[in-house]
Motif scaffolding. Structure first.
Motif, PDB file in Angstrom:
ATOM      1  N   LYS A 106      -1.009 -18.086  -6.904  1.00 53.23           N
ATOM      2  CA  LYS A 106      -0.495 -17.062  -6.317  1.00 53.23           C
ATOM      3  C   LYS A 106      -0.030 -16.417  -7.444  1.00 53.23           C
ATOM      4  N   THR A 199       2.760  -5.681  -6.744  1.00 57.85           N
ATOM      5  CA  THR A 199       4.328  -5.374  -6.714  1.00 57.85           C
ATOM      6  C   THR A 199       4.626  -4.300  -7.255  1.00 57.85           C
ATOM      7  N   ALA A 231       1.098  -5.845  -1.711  1.00 59.88           N
ATOM      8  CA  ALA A 231       0.276  -6.573  -1.125  1.00 59.88           C
ATOM      9  C   ALA A 231      -0.166  -8.064  -1.977  1.00 59.88           C
ATOM     10  N   GLN A 232       0.732  -8.205  -3.068  1.00 65.34           N
ATOM     11  CA  GLN A 232       0.809  -9.389  -3.647  1.00 65.34           C
ATOM     12  C   GLN A 232      -0.509 -10.123  -4.117  1.00 65.34           C
ATOM     13  N   ASP A 234      -3.076 -10.666  -2.693  1.00 64.02           N
ATOM     14  CA  ASP A 234      -3.294 -11.626  -1.734  1.00 64.02           C
ATOM     15  C   ASP A 234      -4.446 -10.672  -0.819  1.00 64.02           C
ATOM     16  N   LEU A 237      -3.249 -10.056   2.994  1.00 63.05           N
ATOM     17  CA  LEU A 237      -2.099  -9.025   3.016  1.00 63.05           C
ATOM     18  C   LEU A 237      -2.696  -7.913   2.695  1.00 63.05           C
ATOM     19  N   SER A 238      -3.555  -7.561   1.607  1.00 65.50           N
ATOM     20  CA  SER A 238      -4.208  -6.175   1.260  1.00 65.50           C
ATOM     21  C   SER A 238      -5.291  -5.888   2.257  1.00 65.50           C
ATOM     22  N   ASN A 240      -4.619  -6.388   5.741  1.00 70.44           N
ATOM     23  CA  ASN A 240      -3.496  -6.100   6.702  1.00 70.44           C
ATOM     24  C   ASN A 240      -2.601  -4.782   6.254  1.00 70.44           C
ATOM     25  N   GLN A 241      -2.306  -4.510   5.215  1.00 65.40           N
ATOM     26  CA  GLN A 241      -1.680  -3.628   4.714  1.00 65.40           C
ATOM     27  C   GLN A 241      -2.606  -2.330   4.667  1.00 65.40           C
ATOM     28  N   THR A 244      -2.869  -1.287   8.256  1.00 66.55           N
ATOM     29  CA  THR A 244      -1.665  -0.660   8.779  1.00 66.55           C
ATOM     30  C   THR A 244      -1.509   0.735   8.398  1.00 66.55           C
TER      31      THR A 244
END
Length: 368
Positions: A106, A199, A231-232, A234, A237-238, A240-241, A244
């Motif tokens: 990560k 980040t 979104a780190q 990831d 997460l990317s 999902n962001q 959104t």
């Protein structure tokens, strides 16, 4: 977070010595910017003195076998698999270098620091790195220099004094211009967009975004920025962001800019699953293989990048040249095998070249 134009969002950011804009802008750093000309006129290279670090009492390594460890932001993703391949290819070609890649799974700066610290303890001749945080990584890199280890960065820089040289994939203002020009072409001069980054402290993304801001204000001042989200690096997460952003901004959202090789395909997938292909443009940095399905479906029209295999290859050649003493402070170029002579810019950076735009017409010619 309220909608604002680029001019408003960056009026404070671009003021001398200012912190991030009060308008709520996040994602760009506070360093000076140098936006390129709107008409594409090449910028004149400014000569700067060497500002990199120096290893302490480094042994004579000229022509001798080297043991090198590559520690990128993270391992296991296509982009750094490609840079690792380039490093391995160069090591094999040079013939007197043993190189391996190791690192966190990560994009975590604390874990990356631990890997570097362990590498120093193991006793190596050289360290290659791509930083998760330019400041936080500096002490452990300086520790490596203090042990006489040659240190070269690529992809994401540290503070200059914490490494000897940095191999820059393309100059930040060049990438910024390419992203913004392609964005404006697809969503129009008054379109609204959002950014998905890794980040807010990741050095290359923060620098690109700051340069994008300056270039947009200069050349596409009516573009409307909605927000930037982290979104780190990831994939989930990317996705999902991006989803959104699509749900939050509705028809107002005309484009998403992905700042990482993870965020861009994940954003394209989010647009695809939302049934918004052709309504929301996805522009960004990504490897061609990850983007081919979306380009083939006309959901993505342009992908901006460079060849990460060449980036890793160049970094390995630079480290060999440093160890051999053929690349010294004040040099204007360095030989990099099949890539030829690469230019030294900004004091202690080696420039790979200009960014490349992958489109439906050319993307199938590349395999990485």
């Amino acid at each position: 977070m309220r909608r604002t134009t680029w001019a408003l969002a960056f009026g404070v950011l671009l003021a001398a010595g200012a912190a991030r804009a009060d308008s709520g802008w996040t994602g760009g750093d506070d360093l000076p910017t140098s936006p390129l000309a709107c008409d594409g006129t090449a910028a004149a290279a400014a000569a700067k003195p060497y500002d990199g670090g120096t290893p302490t009492s480094a042994p004579d390594r000229a022509g001798k076998p080297l043991t090198v460890v590559d520690i990128p932001k993270l391992i296991g993703i296509g982009y750094f698999n490609a840079t690792s391949k380039g490093i391995a290819d160069a090591a094999k070609e040079l013939g007197n270098v043993t190189a391996k890649t190791d690192g966190p799974t990560k994009a975590n700066i604390d874990e990356q620091i631990t890997f570097i610290d362990n590498t120093i303890t193991s006793g190596v001749d050289g360290i290659l790195f791509a930083a998760n945080d330019p400041v936080a990584i500096a002490p452990v890199l300086k520790k490596a220099l203090s042990k006489g280890i040659n240190v070269v960065g690529y992809d994401a820089n540290s503070t200059p004094d914490a490494r000897q040289w940095f191999v820059n994939q393309a100059e930040f203002n060049g990438i910024a211009k390419s992203l913004i020009d392609n964005l404006a072409k697809e969503i129009g001069e008054e379109g609204s967009f959002a950014i998905v980054t890794s980040t807010f402290t990741t050095p290359n993304q923060a620098r690109w975004i700051a340069e994008m801001a300056a270039y947009a204000e200069k050349c596409h001042p009516k573009l409307k920025w909605l927000e930037t989200v982290e979104a780190q690096e990831d994939n989930i997460l990317s996705f999902n962001q991006a989803t959104t952003l699509i749900n939050k901004h509705g028809d107002e959202l005309k484009g998403i800019v992905g700042m990482t090789s993870v965020a861009t395909p994940a954003s394209a997938e989010a647009v695809t699953q939302a049934g918004k292909c052709g309504q929301i443009a996805v522009i960004g940095l990504a490897t061609p293989n990850a983007m081919k399905p979306y380009v083939a479906k006309d959901c993505v029209k342009s992908v901006v990048l460079w060849n990460p295999v060449d980036l890793g290859y160049a970094a390995m050649y630079v480290l060999r040249a440093v160890a051999d003493g053929t690349l010294k402070p004040g040099a204007t170029s360095v030989k990099a095998g099949k890539l030829g002579d690469l230019q030294v810019v900004n004091g202690s950076e080696i420039l790979l070249g200009a960014p490349f735009v992958f489109t439906k017409e050319n993307i199938d010619k590349f395999d990485f």
